[in-house]
Design a protein around this motif. Structure first.
Motif, PDB file in Angstrom:
ATOM      1  N   GLU A 120       4.141   3.064  -4.909  1.00 20.20           N
ATOM      2  CA  GLU A 120       4.480   1.923  -4.059  1.00 20.20           C
ATOM      3  C   GLU A 120       4.239   2.279  -2.588  1.00 20.20           C
ATOM      4  O   GLU A 120       3.673   1.487  -1.830  1.00 20.20           O
ATOM      5  CB  GLU A 120       5.941   1.519  -4.291  1.00 20.20           C
ATOM      6  N   ARG A 177       5.807  -8.015 -12.622  1.00 13.46           N
ATOM      7  CA  ARG A 177       6.966  -7.575 -11.838  1.00 13.46           C
ATOM      8  C   ARG A 177       6.584  -6.900 -10.517  1.00 13.46           C
ATOM      9  O   ARG A 177       7.309  -7.040  -9.535  1.00 13.46           O
ATOM     10  CB  ARG A 177       7.807  -6.604 -12.674  1.00 13.46           C
ATOM     11  N   VAL A 178       5.506  -6.119 -10.513  1.00 15.47           N
ATOM     12  CA  VAL A 178       5.234  -5.300  -9.316  1.00 15.47           C
ATOM     13  C   VAL A 178       3.820  -5.475  -8.769  1.00 15.47           C
ATOM     14  O   VAL A 178       3.446  -4.795  -7.815  1.00 15.47           O
ATOM     15  CB  VAL A 178       5.471  -3.792  -9.613  1.00 15.47           C
ATOM     16  N   ARG A 181       2.786  -5.253  -5.206  1.00 17.52           N
ATOM     17  CA  ARG A 181       3.046  -3.990  -4.478  1.00 17.52           C
ATOM     18  C   ARG A 181       2.198  -2.838  -4.997  1.00 17.52           C
ATOM     19  O   ARG A 181       1.747  -1.977  -4.240  1.00 17.52           O
ATOM     20  CB  ARG A 181       4.535  -3.622  -4.597  1.00 17.52           C
ATOM     21  N   PRO A 286      10.651   0.226 -13.199  1.00 17.17           N
ATOM     22  CA  PRO A 286      10.443  -0.324 -11.851  1.00 17.17           C
ATOM     23  C   PRO A 286      10.361  -1.843 -11.858  1.00 17.17           C
ATOM     24  O   PRO A 286       9.781  -2.429 -12.769  1.00 17.17           O
ATOM     25  CB  PRO A 286       9.096   0.285 -11.421  1.00 17.17           C
TER      26      PRO A 286
END
Ligand SMILES: NC(=O)c1ccc[n+]([C@@H]2O[C@H](COP(=O)([O-])OP(=O)(O)OC[C@H]3O[C@@H](n4cnc5c(N)ncnc54)[C@H](OP(=O)(O)O)[C@@H]3O)[C@@H](O)[C@H]2O)c1
Length: 287
Positions: A120, A177-178, A181, A286
């Motif tokens: 990240e 979800r991520v 990023r 995460p």
């Protein structure tokens, strides 16, 4: 061929980078100037092919080894979850989880979790290697812990298919979800000549079939170098993509953008896999 110039000077960790499509992808990245880390269970075998690449110990079938690897890592721009095993008798990981799901999915999920803060911070990328076998996966929205760690009525082929379906579902859920990023891309190598098939035959007591496999090799298999192309293309594609060959029922051909298989695209199944994976690992993934 994928332009890898954006990866010059970047740190790329590739699990199982000592063999097969992982080694070919690692060599291409190294040639492009990336700082490649081969994360492998057998340091001697990995060192023999490293040729200037860094070698680090990682056994995905041991969650303590995964945790130690993650905590000793100081930087990573891309993580390629490539290592895998196929078939063989019912065997367990160090933690007693069924070995194929334990290595192919659970070990990688734990590794992604452990390295996520670094990825990240680097606005990095995760590539997850699935398989055409994922099309036959039978994971559904009602799975429980046992379906991952101790599948009822163990049959090696269906369990491998489920583990590769888990790779694809997990990539989609992680992207949801991520993905803004850390980019998450799934890939598959078609059917490529590596150690995977001969090892499966030996593990299943069918070593006598290996010469026959050699005979059909040029007809059935593409080279490991060709099989590495989807991995390399996945390093440049948008989060949520799925890359692999399209020709001959996706067995071979140049790396192209694919539609995610129906077995890998149901958000309810992916969300359930996420929950059960967290339960098995005993920690949040995460988000
Ligand atoms: N070849 C194909 O046609 C094909 C098709 C679909 C998907 N795939 C996928 O492609 C990926 C790479 O496989 P490959 O075909 O290149 O086979 P391979 O030559 O057998 O390479 C597999 C790699 O995974 C490593 N590995 C296995 N268990 C491990 C563990 N517990 N911890 C760390 N590393 C471990 C192996 O290490 P060792 O050398 O020590 O055993 C090896 O480096 C796998 O995820 C596989 O499922 C391959």
């Amino acid at each position: 061929m994928t332009d890898l110039s954006a990866w010059r000077g970047k740190s790329v960790i590739i699990t199982g980078g000592n063999s097969g499509i992982g080694l070919e992808a690692a060599r291409a990245l190294r040639a492009a100037g990336a700082d490649v880390v081969l994360a492998c269970r057998d340091l001697a075998r990995a060192s023999a092919v490293a040729d200037g690449m860094t070698v680090r110990q990682l056994d995905l079938a041991d969650l303590d080894s995964v945790a130690a690897f993650a905590s000793a890592t100081t930087s990573v721009d891309a993580l390629i979850c490539n290592a895998g095993i196929m078939g063989g008798p019912l065997l367990g990981t160090v933690q007693g989880h069924e070995r194929q799901m334990g290595t192919n999915h659970l070990g990688h999920a734990a590794l992604i979790s452990g390295l996520f803060p670094l990825l990240e911070a680097a606005r990095g990328r995760i590539v997850i290697i699935s398989s055409i076998a994922a099309r036959g996966g039978k994971l559904n929205a009602r799975i429980g812990v046992d379906d991952l760690v101790s599948p009822p009525g163990y049959l090696s082929g269906p369990v491998y298919a489920n583990s590769k379906q888990a790779n694809l579902l997990f990539a989609q859920e992680l992207h949801r979800r991520v993905g803004s990023r850390v980019a998450v891309v799934a890939a598959h190598p078609g059917v490529s000549w590596t150690n995977l098939f001969a090892r499966q035959l030996r593990d299943e007591g069918k070593a006598w079939l290996v010469p026959a496999l050699q005979l059909v090799r040029p007809i059935v298999f593409q080279t490991a170098k060709a099989g590495a192309q989807p991995t390399l293309r996945a390093l440049n594609e948008a989060s949520g993509s799925f890359v692999g060959p399209k020709r001959l029922n996706q067995y071979r051909g140049p790396a192209e953008l694919l539609e995610v298989y129906t077995t890998g695209s149901d958000p309810a199944v992916a969300a359930r896999l996420w929950e059960v994976t967290e339960e098995v690992l005993g920690a949040p993934l995460p988000a």
